[in-house]
Design an enzyme around this catalytic site. Structure first.
Site, PDB file in Angstrom:
ATOM      1  CG  HIS A   1       2.434 -16.000  -5.404  1.00 23.84           C
ATOM      2  ND1 HIS A   1       3.261 -16.919  -4.815  1.00 23.84           N
ATOM      3  CD2 HIS A   1       1.473 -15.708  -4.480  1.00 23.84           C
ATOM      4  CE1 HIS A   1       2.832 -17.183  -3.588  1.00 23.84           C
ATOM      5  NE2 HIS A   1       1.743 -16.462  -3.369  1.00 23.84           N
TER       6      HIS A   1
ATOM      7  CB  SER B   1      -4.014  20.074  15.620  1.00 25.32           C
ATOM      8  OG  SER B   1      -5.048  19.119  15.507  1.00 25.32           O
TER       9      SER B   1
ATOM     10  CD  GLU C   1       7.291 -15.278  -8.125  1.00 23.94           C
ATOM     11  OE1 GLU C   1       8.167 -15.555  -7.300  1.00 23.94           O
ATOM     12  OE2 GLU C   1       6.142 -14.877  -7.800  1.00 23.94           O
TER      13      GLU C   1
ATOM     14  CB  CYS D   1       6.636 -19.575  -2.677  1.00 24.02           C
ATOM     15  SG  CYS D   1       5.419 -19.817  -3.993  1.00 24.02           S
TER      16      CYS D   1
ATOM     17  CG  LEU E   1      -7.917   7.066  12.017  1.00 25.36           C
ATOM     18  CD1 LEU E   1      -7.527   5.958  12.988  1.00 25.36           C
ATOM     19  CD2 LEU E   1      -6.852   8.147  12.004  1.00 25.36           C
TER      20      LEU E   1
ATOM     21  CG  ASP F   1      -8.106  15.331  16.841  1.00 20.44           C
ATOM     22  OD1 ASP F   1      -8.496  16.381  17.379  1.00 20.44           O
ATOM     23  OD2 ASP F   1      -6.909  15.022  16.686  1.00 20.44           O
TER      24      ASP F   1
END
Length: 327
Positions: free
Chosen positions: A55, A174, A57, A80, A210, A206
């Site tokens: 985390h 496009s 912290e 937490c 992605l 298309d």
């Protein structure tokens, strides 16, 4: 000339900026930022790392070492209060480090913490200040907060259009409406999302990849989702039959919807778009393919007061605009 002392808000904004580094990499945990300050100087900083641990912290405290004693910790989300098999509770770690003060932007809605982290810090004699830069931090934590409040990911609808709102020529061509700078920005946006969704029409027409095509962050390509009435998708894709099925996407707090017009209209009609990301190219197409289909609007008055502009910038010759849904 002596520079003015930074305020709690200034330091918190710096922590919010750090949190962005872990967005879409920290799943299943939210990406949190933490800065440790002592005598006006940063002694440690951290953000949630890949997979959710360590985390923020813990990372900041490790960097600070013994200097953390008596310091102020700026944390974008309440530390937490629950111990897991993946690590100790951050509230306990801050207490053990003997920080003097903890400044928090957003209270954690997770029932395992939700105020318990704040209470534990105060019980240890640590001064706690809450709500600092709360609106800005809530934006950075929007995926996590939306998942807890609405039970689904935060949805960004991305559209690239001409000035007259067309996404393609009448024959469907496009590539490309927008220029290199706008497309690079869109790829950076992809890197900040857990998953990206298109409809069957876009998929068939298309064959979209992605992925993220920016040097150095290709590994941050989001998972691919296909909205299909048949509920099937090719290998490497996840199939959904309805916009409401996004609630079932595991490990997904940030979802980008990229097309096409029917899919965009479906999410808007269900009021499941939290952010509009618009790229406008300085071109006119005329009778082309509109960016949107029917979104269920029956009265123009219903269209007002729903969207708030939160960012706009020029990207080469194109303009990017970001709007937040006002709820």
């Amino acid at each position: 000339m002596i520079a003015p002392a930074r305020s709690d808000t200034d330091w918190m904004r710096a922590a919010i900026a750090l949190a962005l580094r872990g967005r879409a990499l920290s799943s299943p945990n939210p990406s949190v930022g933490c800065i440790l300050v002592r005598d006006g100087r940063v002694i440690g900083r951290g953000w949630t790392l890949v997979g959710g641990r360590p985390h923020a912290e813990a990372m900041a405290l490790e960097a600070a070492g013994d200097a953390a004693r008596g310091a102020t910790a700026y944390v974008t989300l309440e530390p937490c209060a629950h111990v897991s098999e993946r690590g100790p509770a951050c509230a306990d770690v801050l207490v053990a480090a003997a920080v003097a003060r903890v400044v928090i932007a957003v209270q954690d809605p997770d029932p395992r913490t939700n105020g318990s982290g704040i209470a534990r810090l105060r019980a240890a004699g640590i001064e706690v200040v809450t709500g600092v830069a709360e609106a800005e931090a809530s934006t950075s934590l929007a995926g996590f907060l939306t998942r807890h409040r609405l039970g689904r990911p935060f949805v960004t609808l991305k559209l690239a259009t001409s000035l007259d709102g067309q996404i393609a020529m009448g024959d469907g061509s496009s590539r490309w409406i927008t220029g290199d700078e706008a497309r690079a920005h869109a790829h950076l946006e992809r890197a900040h999302h857990d998953a990206i969704l298109v409809g069957g029409g876009t998929f068939r027409t298309d064959a979209p990849r992605l992925d993220v095509r920016l040097a150095g962050i290709e590994h941050r390509s989001p998972r691919r989702v296909l909205l299909s009435r048949m509920g099937d998708a090719p290998p490497g894709w996840t199939a959904l039959a309805s916009p409401h099925d996004i609630a079932s996407l595991v490990g997904t707090d940030w979802l980008m919807v990229e097309g096409g017009a029917e899919v965009a209209a479906a999410f808007l009609a269900e009021d499941m778009v939290d952010r509009l990301l618009l790229y406008r190219a300085p071109v006119l197409i005329g009778q082309g393919r509109s960016a949107l289909g029917d979104i269920g609007l029956s009265d123009l008055a219903q269209a007002h007061g729903r969207w708030r502009l939160d960012d706009t910038r020029l990207l080469g010759n194109d303009r990017m605009e970001s709007y937040q849904r006002m709820r």
